[in-house]
Enzyme design. Structure first.
Site, mmCIF file in Angstrom:
data_model
loop_
_atom_site.group_PDB
_atom_site.id
_atom_site.type_symbol
_atom_site.label_atom_id
_atom_site.label_comp_id
_atom_site.label_asym_id
_atom_site.label_seq_id
_atom_site.Cartn_x
_atom_site.Cartn_y
_atom_site.Cartn_z
ATOM 1 N N VAL A 108 -1.332 -1.560 -1.938
ATOM 2 C CA VAL A 108 -1.108 -2.118 -0.615
ATOM 3 C C VAL A 108 0.364 -2.484 -0.505
ATOM 4 C CG1 VAL A 108 -1.754 -3.895 1.051
ATOM 5 C CG2 VAL A 108 -3.465 -3.031 -0.563
ATOM 6 N N CYS A 109 0.999 -2.067 0.585
ATOM 7 C CA CYS A 109 2.378 -2.444 0.867
ATOM 8 C C CYS A 109 3.286 -2.019 -0.304
ATOM 9 C CB CYS A 109 2.440 -3.943 1.135
ATOM 10 S SG CYS A 109 3.955 -4.530 1.913
ATOM 11 N N THR A 110 4.131 -2.908 -0.768
ATOM 12 C CA THR A 110 5.071 -2.566 -1.837
ATOM 13 C C THR A 110 4.425 -2.469 -3.206
ATOM 14 O OG1 THR A 110 5.671 -4.903 -2.024
ATOM 15 C CG2 THR A 110 7.082 -3.518 -0.642
#
Length: 322
Positions: A108-110
């Site tokens: 998720v995300c970074t």
């Protein structure tokens, strides 16, 4: 029904919503559809101690990362965080050793940067938060970075964009495991406004384009969003801004970053998508309401933007009648 294992890696500085958003989706499967089985969610951290999220919340993990061993039935989820220096070696070393053993590998995300650092995205297509996509492409040239979608599936590896995109991806995984009706039920239970497909852009039309500096052009942007079925030709929009069509087209692109035609198309597709998801209106009526005139024109716009026809989109993401 057997429980499905979900292992979530947490650490100091982790983004709290990257953790809690998907966890709430997986937990909701057991509450909303208990007869279908559910998910056994377990959180682990380096050393097994409490972690402080980037927003200051404290999380108490279930166990120690170093002793965790994902297997073929495990969905391994790596949330993102604020990475300003070197990565925590205990996490990347563990991912190199054991990440590939998981049945599904999810970021998720970074969190995608952690997977890339561990070499788990080499040769794969992936995405991350828009603000980190340039870094991923620069630092990990063996990863095929696509900065636009909210999530990308490449075999057993799934990567997603920022924060709420993790919820969309988790819902897609639930749909894969338990079916579309279960995913829609969880989405409604969580009061998720829209369940978005993975190839949808990270930004809405209004967010993807810059807001114009001049009030007449900002008013045109508002008018387009509120009247997608109206006359949105350059000539009509220029008249609203009290500019010549040529001057308007140049000024609009200079201040928003997109041409008037491209902006109108994005708004109309978004409006059509919402109607297909939330209403029982026929495609012909939706086409007219969104300014396309004919179902064929709407179909071409959907295939160009979302890679699927309106009928296919409705089958996947439409809310069934109560």
């Amino acid at each position: 029904m057997p429980l499905r294992d979900v292992l979530v890696v947490v650490y100091d500085g982790v983004q709290s919503l990257d953790v809690t958003g998907p966890v709430e989706v997986f937990d909701g499967a057991g509450r909303c559809r208990p007869d279908d089985g559910g998910y056994a969610v377990r959180t682990v951290s380096p050393g097994g101690g409490p972690v402080r999220t980037g927003s200051g919340l404290h999380l108490l993990p279930d166990g120690d990362l170093e002793s965790a061993r994902p297997g073929p039935g495990t969905t391994l989820l790596v949330p993102g965080g604020r990475f300003t220096g070197d990565f925590e070696p205990r996490i990347t070393d563990w991912l190199r050793a054991y990440g590939g053993r998981a049945g599904r590998l999810v970021s998720v995300c970074t969190g995608g940067l952690l997977l890339a650092e561990a070499g788990l995205l080499d040769g794969r297509r992936a995405t991350t938060h828009w603000a980190a996509s340039e870094r991923m492409a620069r630092d990990y040239p063996r990863v095929e970075v696509d900065p636009d979608p909210i999530y990308v599936r490449d075999g057993p590896v799934a990567t997603s964009a920022g924060v709420t995109a993790g919820i969309d991806l988790a819902l897609a995984l639930v749909e894969e495991d338990l079916g579309r009706d279960a995913a829609l039920l969880i989405a409604r239970h969580l009061v998720v406004f829209l369940r978005r497909p993975g190839n949808q852009a990270q930004f809405s039309a209004q967010l993807a384009a810059q807001t114009a500096r001049r009030e007449p052009l900002r008013e045109v942007q508002r008018w387009i969003s509120e009247h997608p079925g109206g006359d949105l030709s350059v000539e009509a929009l220029a008249a609203r801004a009290a500019l010549s069509p040529r001057h308007f087209a140049r000024a609009f692109q200079a201040e928003t970053g997109v041409t008037p035609g491209r902006y109108v198309e994005r708004v109309r597709v978004e409006h059509a998508r919402r109607l297909l998801e939330e209403s029982g209106e026929g495609v012909a009526r939706i086409s007219r309401a969104c300014g396309y005139g004919t179902p064929e024109a709407l179909r071409r716009a959907f295939v160009k933007t979302l890679g699927q026809s309106p009928a296919e989109y409705r089958r996947r993401f439409g809310t069934p009648p109560a």
